[in-house]
Motif scaffolding. Structure first.
Motif, mmCIF file in Angstrom:
data_model
loop_
_atom_site.group_PDB
_atom_site.id
_atom_site.type_symbol
_atom_site.label_atom_id
_atom_site.label_comp_id
_atom_site.label_asym_id
_atom_site.label_seq_id
_atom_site.Cartn_x
_atom_site.Cartn_y
_atom_site.Cartn_z
ATOM 1 N N HIS A 1 1.032 -1.318 0.130
ATOM 2 C CA HIS A 1 0.408 0.049 -0.223
ATOM 3 C C HIS A 1 0.814 1.460 0.023
ATOM 4 O O HIS A 1 1.833 0.833 1.039
ATOM 5 C CB HIS A 1 -0.848 0.101 1.222
ATOM 6 N N VAL A 2 0.466 2.046 -1.404
ATOM 7 C CA VAL A 2 2.015 3.234 -1.397
ATOM 8 C C VAL A 2 0.710 4.255 -1.393
ATOM 9 O O VAL A 2 -0.265 4.270 -2.227
ATOM 10 C CB VAL A 2 2.654 3.097 -2.365
ATOM 11 N N GLY A 3 -0.271 5.085 -0.459
ATOM 12 C CA GLY A 3 -1.254 5.420 0.025
ATOM 13 C C GLY A 3 -1.550 6.678 -0.866
ATOM 14 O O GLY A 3 -0.409 7.437 -1.863
ATOM 15 N N GLY A 4 -2.374 7.092 -1.200
ATOM 16 C CA GLY A 4 -3.259 8.075 -2.584
ATOM 17 C C GLY A 4 -3.506 8.480 -1.384
ATOM 18 O O GLY A 4 -3.839 9.831 -0.286
ATOM 19 N N GLN A 5 -4.734 9.502 -1.714
ATOM 20 C CA GLN A 5 -5.693 10.584 -1.349
ATOM 21 C C GLN A 5 -6.590 9.375 -0.476
ATOM 22 O O GLN A 5 -6.818 8.117 -1.050
ATOM 23 C CB GLN A 5 -6.437 11.107 -1.787
ATOM 24 N N LYS A 6 -7.403 9.875 0.467
ATOM 25 C CA LYS A 6 -8.423 9.219 1.560
ATOM 26 C C LYS A 6 -9.756 9.772 0.875
ATOM 27 O O LYS A 6 -9.689 10.763 1.246
ATOM 28 C CB LYS A 6 -7.796 9.445 3.194
ATOM 29 N N LEU B 1 -8.405 4.045 2.817
ATOM 30 C CA LEU B 1 -7.619 4.731 2.219
ATOM 31 C C LEU B 1 -7.017 4.245 0.436
ATOM 32 O O LEU B 1 -6.788 3.394 1.070
ATOM 33 C CB LEU B 1 -6.603 4.629 3.047
ATOM 34 N N TYR B 2 -6.725 5.153 -0.534
ATOM 35 C CA TYR B 2 -7.234 4.192 -1.644
ATOM 36 C C TYR B 2 -5.855 4.134 -2.310
ATOM 37 O O TYR B 2 -4.636 5.240 -1.314
ATOM 38 C CB TYR B 2 -7.177 5.384 -2.122
ATOM 39 N N GLU C 1 -14.162 2.075 19.087
ATOM 40 C CA GLU C 1 -15.841 1.689 18.632
ATOM 41 C C GLU C 1 -16.803 2.297 17.401
ATOM 42 O O GLU C 1 -16.264 3.704 17.178
ATOM 43 C CB GLU C 1 -16.866 1.876 19.747
ATOM 44 N N ARG C 2 -17.235 1.372 16.842
ATOM 45 C CA ARG C 2 -17.077 2.388 15.698
ATOM 46 C C ARG C 2 -16.403 2.487 13.755
ATOM 47 O O ARG C 2 -16.951 3.760 13.589
ATOM 48 C CB ARG C 2 -19.005 3.249 16.219
ATOM 49 N N VAL C 3 -15.152 2.296 14.185
ATOM 50 C CA VAL C 3 -14.204 2.726 13.463
ATOM 51 C C VAL C 3 -13.871 1.557 13.227
ATOM 52 O O VAL C 3 -13.175 1.159 12.902
ATOM 53 C CB VAL C 3 -13.524 3.264 14.658
ATOM 54 N N LEU C 4 -14.178 1.462 11.459
ATOM 55 C CA LEU C 4 -13.909 0.501 10.948
ATOM 56 C C LEU C 4 -13.575 1.557 9.085
ATOM 57 O O LEU C 4 -13.673 2.321 8.756
ATOM 58 C CB LEU C 4 -14.535 -0.068 10.163
ATOM 59 N N TYR C 5 -12.554 0.701 8.338
ATOM 60 C CA TYR C 5 -12.331 1.620 7.577
ATOM 61 C C TYR C 5 -11.537 0.193 5.787
ATOM 62 O O TYR C 5 -11.170 -0.692 6.708
ATOM 63 C CB TYR C 5 -10.314 2.775 8.707
ATOM 64 N N PHE C 6 -11.398 0.551 5.459
ATOM 65 C CA PHE C 6 -10.923 -0.084 3.960
ATOM 66 C C PHE C 6 -9.796 0.337 3.356
ATOM 67 O O PHE C 6 -8.956 1.385 3.548
ATOM 68 C CB PHE C 6 -11.308 -0.462 3.730
ATOM 69 N N VAL C 7 -8.599 -0.637 3.340
ATOM 70 C CA VAL C 7 -6.816 0.578 3.380
ATOM 71 C C VAL C 7 -6.719 -0.460 1.296
ATOM 72 O O VAL C 7 -7.348 -1.757 1.018
ATOM 73 C CB VAL C 7 -6.225 -0.312 4.030
ATOM 74 N N GLU C 8 -7.090 0.171 -0.213
ATOM 75 C CA GLU C 8 -6.655 0.044 -0.569
ATOM 76 C C GLU C 8 -5.265 -0.797 -0.694
ATOM 77 O O GLU C 8 -4.227 -0.047 -0.841
ATOM 78 C CB GLU C 8 -6.891 0.239 -1.736
#
Length: 288
Positions: free
Chosen positions: A24-29, A34-35, A188-195
């Motif tokens: 994962h090399v970060g682009g924009q969020k 996290l794209y 709690e209630r903090v779910l995210y996705f990493v591309e």
């Protein structure tokens, strides 16, 4: 008098890594995603700055293990660890009186007055009007830092250059949860996705540069750096603490030559180092 490093070896290299984990090399969020950094056509991009940052971080860990002395040792001990100009100035304060003597041309236990004055003149100082002597000392020591010579620092450009890497890879989204760093518990209630990319990718790196004479601190540091990468791999990109971004070396080749040495008596290799015979990563690293 010739000022600055005397580069003896020029080289171009290609290292082919294999990704042992997704990358994962970060682009924009956007929202909770996290794209990855991608080109308009969807291909993944590992920019030269990411390669440089990953290798520099490893070099900074290795530099204190080298058998250094004199100004190079001082630069690694005092200036290299500083995270800001203010911290760098603070770390050299107890050397300031000795440095001030050298600036005035007086005897100094640590510094050569002629060298101090010559170096500061070449980086643009007016020796009669130095208002911040602490920063002048940081500047002077930075010129001797082997990490700075390879990768650059506050006062000089580095001698190594890296190219962007483009990966024709598909992506996936990996779920993650937020962590409260104060308590070490899940928020709690903090779910995210990493591309990320998939694992098992071929990830090539092209690099080139110049190195000072065999046995010099920058040459030894580059040698240690390449040996470490060959032995343990390299962590690239973001989310490394979550297990992403580990790359291991599959194969590599380097084309290197000494300026004016065998095969380059008239400078014919200067324009195209790839005409020099190829060597393995280990063979090139042993040169240092």
């Amino acid at each position: 008098m010739v000022w600055g490093p005397v580069f003896r070896v020029k080289f171009a290299g290609a290292i082919e890594f294999r990704s042992e984990a997704p990358l994962h090399v970060g682009g924009q969020k956007e929202a909770n995603v996290l794209y990855a950094l991608k080109l308009p056509d969807g291909r993944l991009l590992v920019p030269s700055s990411t390669w440089k940052g990953a290798l520099r971080a490893l070099a900074e860990k290795l530099a204190p293990t080298l058998p250094l002395s004199g100004l190079e040792k001082l630069a690694v001990e005092r200036v290299l660890p500083a995270q800001s100009p203010d911290e760098a100035r603070e770390r050299v304060k107890n050397l300031l009186d000795d440095f001030s003597n050298a600036l005035r041309g007086r005897p100094s236990k640590t510094f050569d007055p002629a060298d101090v004055r010559e170096k500061l003149l070449h980086v643009g100082y007016d020796l009669e009007r130095i208002e911040n002597r602490e920063w002048a000392l940081v500047t002077y020591l930075s010129l001797y830092c082997p990490v700075g010579k390879l990768f650059g620092n506050w006062v000089r450009a580095g001698s190594l250059r890296f190219l962007d890497t483009v990966l024709p890879a598909s992506t996936q989204r990996r779920p993650g949860v937020g962590i409260d760093r104060r308590t070490g518990t899940v928020r709690e209630r903090v779910l995210y996705f990493v591309e990320t990319s998939e694992a098992g990718l071929r990830v090539p790196l092209a690099l080139a540069g110049e190195v000072e004479a065999r046995g010099s601190a920058p040459a030894r540091l580059l040698s240690s750096l390449l040996k470490a990468v060959a032995a343990v791999g390299l962590n690239v990109g973001g989310r490394k603490s979550a297990g992403l971004g580990l790359l291991t070396v599959e194969k590599a080749r380097f084309h290197a030559f000494e300026l004016g040495g065998a095969g380059d008596e008239s400078g014919q290799l200067l324009a195209n180092p790839f005409k020099a015979p190829p060597t393995s990563l280990q063979e090139f690293a042993e040169w240092g």
